[in-house]
Design an enzyme around this catalytic site. Sequence first.
Site, PDB file in Angstrom:
ATOM      1  N   GLY A 110      64.665   1.392  44.224  1.00  0.00           N
ATOM      2  CA  GLY A 110      65.203   2.284  43.204  1.00  0.00           C
ATOM      3  C   GLY A 110      66.373   1.661  42.477  1.00  0.00           C
ATOM      4  N   THR A 111      67.229   0.984  43.221  1.00  0.00           N
ATOM      5  CA  THR A 111      68.389   0.336  42.623  1.00  0.00           C
ATOM      6  C   THR A 111      67.976  -0.778  41.676  1.00  0.00           C
ATOM      7  OG1 THR A 111      69.759   0.843  44.543  1.00  0.00           O
ATOM      8  CG2 THR A 111      70.499  -0.961  43.131  1.00  0.00           C
ATOM      9  N   THR A 131      67.356  -3.705  51.754  1.00  0.00           N
ATOM     10  CA  THR A 131      66.694  -2.578  52.396  1.00  0.00           C
ATOM     11  C   THR A 131      66.189  -3.003  53.771  1.00  0.00           C
ATOM     12  OG1 THR A 131      64.802  -1.064  52.361  1.00  0.00           O
ATOM     13  CG2 THR A 131      64.533  -3.124  51.189  1.00  0.00           C
ATOM     14  N   ASP A 133      63.663  -1.732  55.034  1.00  0.00           N
ATOM     15  CA  ASP A 133      62.203  -1.616  54.954  1.00  0.00           C
ATOM     16  C   ASP A 133      61.523  -2.914  54.523  1.00  0.00           C
ATOM     17  OD1 ASP A 133      62.387   0.994  55.722  1.00  0.00           O
ATOM     18  OD2 ASP A 133      62.062   1.845  53.729  1.00  0.00           O
ATOM     19  N   ARG A 168      52.871   6.477  81.748  1.00  0.00           N
ATOM     20  CA  ARG A 168      52.871   7.323  80.562  1.00  0.00           C
ATOM     21  C   ARG A 168      52.429   6.547  79.322  1.00  0.00           C
ATOM     22  NH1 ARG A 168      58.878   9.965  81.385  1.00  0.00           N
ATOM     23  NH2 ARG A 168      58.284  11.712  82.736  1.00  0.00           N
ATOM     24  N   ARG A 255      54.995  10.808  75.883  1.00  0.00           N
ATOM     25  CA  ARG A 255      56.336  11.143  75.418  1.00  0.00           C
ATOM     26  C   ARG A 255      56.582  10.502  74.057  1.00  0.00           C
ATOM     27  NH1 ARG A 255      55.647  14.208  78.841  1.00  0.00           N
ATOM     28  NH2 ARG A 255      56.919  14.711  80.674  1.00  0.00           N
ATOM     29  N   ARG A 264      69.530   1.655  61.115  1.00  0.00           N
ATOM     30  CA  ARG A 264      70.348   1.277  59.960  1.00  0.00           C
ATOM     31  C   ARG A 264      71.756   0.829  60.348  1.00  0.00           C
ATOM     32  NH1 ARG A 264      68.671   2.375  54.967  1.00  0.00           N
ATOM     33  NH2 ARG A 264      67.217   4.082  54.531  1.00  0.00           N
TER      34      ARG A 264
END
Length: 338
Positions: A110-111, A131, A133, A168, A255, A264
Amino acid sequence: MKVGILTSGGDAPGINATIRGVGKTAINDYGMQVIGIRNGFSGLLYKDIVELTDPSLSGILNLGGTILGTAREKVFRKMITSPDEKDREQIKNAYHELDLDCLVCIGGNGTQRTTWMLSELGLNVVGIPKTIDNDVYGTDVTFGFHTAVNIATDAIDRLHSTASSHRRVMVIELMGHHAGWITLHAGMAGGADIILLPELGYNLKIVIDKINQRMEMGKAYSIVAVAEGIELPTQEHPATYFAREIQTQTGYETRETVLGYIQRGGSPSPYDRNLGTLLGGHAAELIHERKFGQMVAKIGSEITDVPLSEVAGKLRLVTPDNQLVAQGKKMGISFGIW
């Protein structure tokens, strides 16, 4: 020359290292004046600034977050695209009233899109991709990603011991709205058995069958790594959805863990500190050369730059032929589609 620096979008480890890289290079190598603009693009409009000097940029290399503060820029972007010329003039006036020769914008997709829009308004800008991501188009890697993968991998490592002790299935949800880079890299590095990415989708039957097969082979537990942006038939966390479905359909105790904003935070890794330093230094070099309208990037082993016009509005996503995906498939790791 007078240079402004702002940070926009979500925070990421390595922002301060990048601010430092831009500022110290601009000041010490090129004799520029540097100011910091607080709280993203809104700080530009309100002229919320702080002088950045060599002493003030010391001691921030290892700090997480951003010393300038950050904010989402949706309102600002609407002003740029507004049919009312007064809105665009307000932005240009703020830039010129600060007597800037260039504005450095540190942020994600976006930036970078907003930075390109500023360039289209005739302002001198340089973008730096940031980022966790890792989905900014035009660069192989963004700073913040390496640290986030380290944190996510450590979390998966810790789940192995409790999963094996209790026999598990453990489902861990990692960040990534559109891109599954963190989940792919941390899942592979952490030895996840099933890795689910937004780009690839999934077949729930394949996921269930994989878990049953592992138990039938005598493997006492399974680790499922899933990206938060994967599409679901319900409005809930992917970890919640898959944990419930797995336990219901297999009968195995399951779980969930949502790692969230822990990915972050904290001190950036040495890799991200050095990457931010290099990207910031190259941004200062571009300003010195008056090469504006560019985004700095790392492509292969080279620190370089690409036109913002080629970056804006695009995403860098995981593809089925990615080397890690292909290798994982060879090793029997399920990606939910085979």
